[in-house]
Scaffold this active site. Structure first.
Site, short mmCIF file in Angstrom:
data_model
loop_
_atom_site.label_atom_id
_atom_site.label_comp_id
_atom_site.label_asym_id
_atom_site.label_seq_id
_atom_site.Cartn_x
_atom_site.Cartn_y
_atom_site.Cartn_z
N GLY A 283 0.85 -1.19 0.00
CA GLY A 283 0.00 0.00 0.00
C GLY A 283 0.88 1.23 0.00
O GLY A 283 1.15 1.86 -1.03
N ARG A 284 1.43 1.52 1.20
CA ARG A 284 2.25 2.72 1.41
C ARG A 284 3.38 2.84 0.39
O ARG A 284 3.69 3.93 -0.09
CB ARG A 284 2.83 2.64 2.82
CG ARG A 284 3.54 3.86 3.31
CD ARG A 284 4.23 3.55 4.64
NE ARG A 284 3.38 2.84 5.57
CZ ARG A 284 2.63 3.43 6.49
NH1 ARG A 284 2.63 4.74 6.60
NH2 ARG A 284 1.87 2.70 7.30
N TYR A 324 -0.65 8.52 15.24
CA TYR A 324 0.58 7.74 15.46
C TYR A 324 1.79 8.61 15.80
O TYR A 324 2.90 8.11 15.83
CB TYR A 324 0.98 6.98 14.18
CG TYR A 324 -0.08 6.22 13.44
CD1 TYR A 324 -0.77 5.18 14.06
CD2 TYR A 324 -0.34 6.49 12.10
CE1 TYR A 324 -1.71 4.45 13.34
CE2 TYR A 324 -1.28 5.76 11.39
CZ TYR A 324 -1.96 4.74 12.02
OH TYR A 324 -2.88 4.02 11.31
N CYS A 351 -10.79 21.85 17.23
CA CYS A 351 -10.74 22.10 18.68
C CYS A 351 -10.19 20.89 19.43
O CYS A 351 -10.89 20.26 20.22
CB CYS A 351 -12.13 22.43 19.18
SG CYS A 351 -12.90 23.70 18.20
N GLU A 352 -8.97 20.52 19.15
CA GLU A 352 -8.29 19.42 19.84
C GLU A 352 -6.81 19.80 19.91
O GLU A 352 -6.25 20.24 18.90
CB GLU A 352 -8.34 18.12 19.02
CG GLU A 352 -9.70 17.60 18.69
CD GLU A 352 -10.23 16.58 19.69
OE1 GLU A 352 -9.46 16.15 20.58
OE2 GLU A 352 -11.41 16.25 19.57
N TYR A 381 -2.80 6.49 3.52
CA TYR A 381 -3.51 6.66 4.78
C TYR A 381 -3.72 8.15 5.08
O TYR A 381 -3.65 8.58 6.21
CB TYR A 381 -2.77 5.93 5.93
CG TYR A 381 -2.48 4.49 5.56
CD1 TYR A 381 -3.51 3.56 5.54
CD2 TYR A 381 -1.21 4.07 5.15
CE1 TYR A 381 -3.28 2.24 5.15
CE2 TYR A 381 -0.97 2.75 4.77
CZ TYR A 381 -2.01 1.85 4.77
OH TYR A 381 -1.78 0.56 4.37
C1 LIG Z 1 -3.58 -7.36 5.23
C2 LIG Z 1 -2.89 -6.11 4.80
N1 LIG Z 1 -2.24 -6.11 3.63
C3 LIG Z 1 -1.59 -5.00 3.18
C4 LIG Z 1 -1.58 -3.84 3.92
C5 LIG Z 1 -0.85 -2.65 3.38
O1 LIG Z 1 0.17 -2.28 4.21
P1 LIG Z 1 1.23 -1.19 3.72
O2 LIG Z 1 0.48 0.01 3.34
O3 LIG Z 1 2.09 -1.00 4.89
O4 LIG Z 1 1.97 -1.81 2.57
C6 LIG Z 1 -2.24 -3.81 5.17
C7 LIG Z 1 -2.21 -2.59 5.99
O5 LIG Z 1 -2.79 -2.46 7.02
C8 LIG Z 1 -2.91 -4.97 5.62
O6 LIG Z 1 -3.57 -5.00 6.78
#
Ligand SMILES: Cc1ncc(COP(=O)(O)O)c(C=O)c1O
Length: 424
Positions: A283-284, A324, A351-352, A381
């Site tokens: 993802g990231r 985080y 307001c936090e 994210y």
């Molecule tokens: C099952 C699963 N796969 C893939 C990812 C993607 O993670 P990342 O964005 O760190 O690559 C996540 C993230 O929470 C996940 O829970």
């Protein structure tokens, strides 16, 4: 101030993406807004594909990290599959044109309704479900049988490996809610006939996010490979695939991430000779440095110990620093040379006290009302975790595609805020 990322660079004093100045984006689409670079998504995907050349593989983008339809289409067209965790993400992936047979369904709490929809997607259903408990396996088996289908399944293994990341994004430890331990997996394999609606064809893992060292990956790959051998001794058939999850970290400024070629080398070392499909769920890695959050300074509030820059973006737009305590580099869209710096907090209007993007950060003293800032590495994210807290409409998203800025999500309106509410 150094060049922020590979895709967002200063040309002269102006921050640009692929020849588009961020001032232009702000003028045209307003602030706050997310701005993405198409190359930012595609370059790491290409590098992964190159690294895995020669082995059967499928790179499934983790939709949760950035779920905009145009982003999903961009990656689908470039040959990525999709890793989903909900019926909503399935809907998005299919709407974006992802072939169902290139979709993996992860997550600890799939509902029977979500399972049925996934089994029926494009008639053939999705490629596989990563199953996380015996109860889930039994439910999936029943749902599939009732539909006259057989679900392809990977059992998600919790290898009890410390990913050495923030505790909220570590998922591969015994105490975490994720996955099955070795014994549970072997018990399920021995009882496979009691789940006639599923075919156990893979093992999956995902030990955490923002992983910066190969060591925990090597440790978990060792455990996965050993477990696969044990499972294959029990099942009447060979396993067809291994899903190694996501989790590869990126640089948010100071980190030195694992290089993609080194990671691919490790994957090949462990799984390259097994004649199985290797699935990844990044993802990231694909989205994090592809996006920034563009925001305008509303006020400078001068204090003795530190100043506050109050900006028009807030924690509801990008919650990572509040949630985080994540570090995001913040840079001026227009640089002024040789100015003085001062310790500054960059905060939003919510307001936090937790509504901050940076604390005690050394930032140019000249920055003031009306100036633009780029909050870097916000493509993962970021928008996908945004909310309407404080009744703030969610921001616009802009993709710079082939050098042209395109609005890929309109800024929400006040009407959007109350859609679906009942005024009694
Ligand atoms: C099952 C699963 N796969 C893939 C990812 C993607 O993670 P990342 O964005 O760190 O690559 C996540 C993230 O929470 C996940 O829970």
């Amino acid at each position: 101030m150094s060049a922020p990322t590979d895709w967002f660079r200063y040309k002269g004093n102006h921050l640009e993406i692929d020849g588009t100045r961020l001032e232009q984006v702000a003028n045209k689409f307003g602030t706050p807004c997310y701005v993405y670079s198409d190359r930012g998504f595609l370059d790491p995907l290409t590098a992964l594909k190159k690294g895995l050349k020669g082995i059967d593989h499928l790179i499934c983008f983790a939709v949760k990290s950035n779920s905009n339809l145009s982003v999903l289409s961009l990656l689908t067209e470039a040959g990525a599959g999709m890793d989903i965790v909900s019926g909503g993400e399935l809907f998005r992936a299919l709407t974006a044109g992802a072939p169902a047979q290139e979709i993996i369904f992860s997550g600890v709490g799939k509902t029977p309704g979500e399972m049925a929809t996934a089994l029926e997607a494009d008639d053939q259903g999705i490629y596989a479900f990563n199953v996380e408990s015996v109860a889930e396996l039994a439910t999936l088996s029943t749902v599939a049988e009732n539909l006259g289908k057989r679900a392809r399944v990977a059992l998600r293994f919790n290898p009890d490996v410390d990913a050495k990341t923030h505790p909220y994004i570590a998922t591969g430890l015994k105490r975490n809610k994720f996955g099955l331990d070795r014994k549970e997996i072997l018990t399920i394999a021995a009882a496979h006939e009691t789940f006639p609606g599923v075919s156990i064809e893979g093992i999956s893992i995902h030990i955490g996010s923002q992983i910066l060292s190969l060591r925990p990956l090597r440790e978990s790959f060792t455990k996965v490979r050993a477990l696969m051998k044990e499972v294959e001794k029990i099942l009447p058939h060979r396993l067809q695939f291994v899903d190694l999850g996501g989790g590869l970290g990126i640089s948010y400024g100071k980190e030195r991430p694992i290089s993609i070629p080194d990671f691919c080398k490790l994957v090949k070392e462990y799984f390259g000779k097994l004649s199985i499909k290797v699935i990844l769920e990044p993802g990231r890695l694909l989205s994090g440095n592809a996006g920034i959050l563009l925001t305008e300074i509303l006020y400078r509030k001068v204090r003795t110990q530190r100043d506050f820059l109050i900006v028009d973006a807030a924690m509801n737009d990008l919650i990572r620093p509040s949630l985080y305590e994540s570090h995001h580099e913040i840079v001026p869209v227009q640089k002024v040379k040789n100015g003085k710096n001062k310790k500054t907090d960059v905060v939003g209007p919510i307001c936090e006290t937790g509504d901050f993007f940076a604390q005690d950060r050394s930032l140019p003293l000249h920055l003031n009302q009306g100036d633009l800032l780029a909050i870097l590495s916000a493509g993962a994210y970021g928008f996908s975790m945004a909310s309407n807290y404080n009744s703030r409409p969610r921001v616009a998203e802009v993709l710079i595609q082939n050098g042209t800025p395109k609005l890929i999500r309109e800024r929400e309106t006040y009407e959007d805020l109350i859609r679906g509410e009942v005024h009694t």
